[in-house]
Design an enzyme around this catalytic site. Sequence first.
Site, PDB file in Angstrom:
ATOM      1  N   GLY A 180      -5.100  -6.517   4.936  1.00  0.00           N
ATOM      2  CA  GLY A 180      -6.346  -5.784   5.095  1.00  0.00           C
ATOM      3  C   GLY A 180      -7.326  -6.459   6.034  1.00  0.00           C
ATOM      4  O   GLY A 180      -7.992  -5.800   6.840  1.00  0.00           O
ATOM      5  N   THR A 206       0.859  -1.162   0.000  1.00  0.00           N
ATOM      6  CA  THR A 206       0.000   0.000   0.000  1.00  0.00           C
ATOM      7  C   THR A 206       0.903   1.221   0.000  1.00  0.00           C
ATOM      8  O   THR A 206       2.071   1.116   0.341  1.00  0.00           O
ATOM      9  CB  THR A 206      -0.841  -0.022   1.309  1.00  0.00           C
ATOM     10  OG1 THR A 206      -1.568  -1.241   1.377  1.00  0.00           O
ATOM     11  CG2 THR A 206      -1.803   1.129   1.413  1.00  0.00           C
ATOM     12  N   ARG A 254     -12.537  -9.266  -3.568  1.00  0.00           N
ATOM     13  CA  ARG A 254     -12.044  -8.982  -2.205  1.00  0.00           C
ATOM     14  C   ARG A 254     -12.012  -7.465  -1.982  1.00  0.00           C
ATOM     15  O   ARG A 254     -11.676  -6.696  -2.866  1.00  0.00           O
ATOM     16  CB  ARG A 254     -10.635  -9.534  -2.031  1.00  0.00           C
ATOM     17  CG  ARG A 254      -9.977  -9.078  -0.729  1.00  0.00           C
ATOM     18  CD  ARG A 254      -8.501  -9.437  -0.681  1.00  0.00           C
ATOM     19  NE  ARG A 254      -7.907  -9.011   0.578  1.00  0.00           N
ATOM     20  CZ  ARG A 254      -7.212  -7.884   0.730  1.00  0.00           C
ATOM     21  NH1 ARG A 254      -7.025  -7.059  -0.273  1.00  0.00           N
ATOM     22  NH2 ARG A 254      -6.691  -7.587   1.905  1.00  0.00           N
ATOM     23  N   VAL A 255     -12.352  -7.066  -0.774  1.00  0.00           N
ATOM     24  CA  VAL A 255     -12.317  -5.642  -0.428  1.00  0.00           C
ATOM     25  C   VAL A 255     -11.185  -5.406   0.567  1.00  0.00           C
ATOM     26  O   VAL A 255     -11.086  -6.087   1.590  1.00  0.00           O
ATOM     27  CB  VAL A 255     -13.672  -5.194   0.169  1.00  0.00           C
ATOM     28  CG1 VAL A 255     -13.596  -3.769   0.677  1.00  0.00           C
ATOM     29  CG2 VAL A 255     -14.768  -5.326  -0.896  1.00  0.00           C
ATOM     30  N   SER A 256     -10.321  -4.456   0.224  1.00  0.00           N
ATOM     31  CA  SER A 256      -9.165  -4.124   1.065  1.00  0.00           C
ATOM     32  C   SER A 256      -9.569  -3.207   2.218  1.00  0.00           C
ATOM     33  O   SER A 256     -10.656  -2.633   2.229  1.00  0.00           O
ATOM     34  CB  SER A 256      -8.132  -3.448   0.164  1.00  0.00           C
ATOM     35  OG  SER A 256      -7.579  -2.326   0.755  1.00  0.00           O
ATOM     36  N   ASP A 257      -8.682  -3.057   3.166  1.00  0.00           N
ATOM     37  CA  ASP A 257      -8.924  -2.103   4.262  1.00  0.00           C
ATOM     38  C   ASP A 257      -8.746  -0.649   3.841  1.00  0.00           C
ATOM     39  O   ASP A 257      -9.250   0.266   4.508  1.00  0.00           O
ATOM     40  CB  ASP A 257      -7.937  -2.364   5.410  1.00  0.00           C
ATOM     41  CG  ASP A 257      -6.506  -2.110   4.940  1.00  0.00           C
ATOM     42  OD1 ASP A 257      -6.018  -2.895   4.100  1.00  0.00           O
ATOM     43  OD2 ASP A 257      -5.903  -1.111   5.360  1.00  0.00           O
ATOM     44  N   THR A 303      -0.962  -0.128   6.552  1.00  0.00           N
ATOM     45  CA  THR A 303      -0.447  -1.032   5.525  1.00  0.00           C
ATOM     46  C   THR A 303      -0.339  -2.423   6.131  1.00  0.00           C
ATOM     47  O   THR A 303      -0.171  -2.564   7.342  1.00  0.00           O
ATOM     48  CB  THR A 303       0.919  -0.559   4.997  1.00  0.00           C
ATOM     49  OG1 THR A 303       1.384  -1.490   4.012  1.00  0.00           O
ATOM     50  CG2 THR A 303       1.966  -0.438   6.100  1.00  0.00           C
ATOM     51  N   GLY A 304      -0.445  -3.434   5.285  1.00  0.00           N
ATOM     52  CA  GLY A 304      -0.386  -4.793   5.804  1.00  0.00           C
ATOM     53  C   GLY A 304      -1.617  -5.559   5.370  1.00  0.00           C
ATOM     54  O   GLY A 304      -2.295  -5.181   4.416  1.00  0.00           O
TER      55      GLY A 304
HETATM   56  N1  GLY Z   1      -3.642  -3.262   3.028  1.00  0.00           N
HETATM   57  C1  GLY Z   1      -3.830  -3.566   1.683  1.00  0.00           C
HETATM   58  C2  GLY Z   1      -4.731  -4.694   1.451  1.00  0.00           C
HETATM   59  O1  GLY Z   1      -4.917  -5.565   2.275  1.00  0.00           O
HETATM   60  O2  GLY Z   1      -5.307  -4.751   0.390  1.00  0.00           O
END
Ligand code: GLY
Length: 295
Positions: free
Chosen positions: A211, A159, A187-190, A208-209
């Site tokens: 999600g 990210t 899929r939905v990211s954070d 970051t990391g």
């Molecule tokens: N933090 C980015 C994701 O999981 O997509």
Amino acid sequence: MGNGKCKLIIHGGAGRLEGKVATKEQYRVGLQEALHPSFETLLQEGARAAVLHAIRLLESDPIFNAGTGSKLQRDGRVRMSAALMDSVDSIFSGVINIYDVEHPISVADSLRGEVHHLLSGNEATEYARRKGFPFHDPITMSRFIEYRKALKNREKFGTVGAVALDEDGIVCAGTSTGGIGNETPGRVSDSASVAGTYADELGGVSCTGKGEHIINQAVAAQVIYRLRDGVPLKTILLDLMKEGASRNHEFGLISLDKNGRFGVRSTKNSISVLYALKDASHELDFTTGRRNLIL
Ligand code: GLY
């Protein structure tokens, strides 16, 4: 505008989790090249303009997993997510799984003025076209090769993000991502959620990391709501990371509070946030070796 209060912190993801398209030195140079012009923007135009400038530069740099150079999903396509929020109106605006645009963060910014502030997929992309954002193919050869090699290897994440505080005390946070790579489409990211990006007049956070882990702990919003309860930033970050480590979560964050304290933390030693920061008296980046930073 003066510069005494101005602070900017940016990140380019989470170290070894970024994949292998670049070296540590290339990440350091990429962050520095985004930090300096964006800090000038912070001085001249304020927090939101600086966050947008920084994230656009990182989206354009193909070594980072956002915009051009985003990781491919399992079906070989790139879908990106981005969001931002500031303390002027506390409107969270973002795009989820948008495709074929150069700067997802600019589309997220544009949505601030709409009735609906968060759009996904086809509709987000159609909205971008209506607003004049042209077609752009974000797939690079390095990412394509990485995707072909790693089809069975999921759960690498990355990210970019930025948090700024300007002379008027305005805080802005933004995040942009190409996702974790090889993920199931849909899929939905954070990143375009209040778990991954949050800001109000007390501070701002970009995560970051992984999600899923960030969402499970509602990380960014939780930091800001605990600031509201009067808990110091350092205590909040220590608590959140301890909880994350105990749940085997893998994530990190950058943050700033209204007093200008910078915070960088991650849940595990093996996850080092690739960050760079600048204000009138400090300039640091992740190569200084200060993985867990409160300044
Ligand atoms: N933090 C980015 C994701 O999981 O997509």
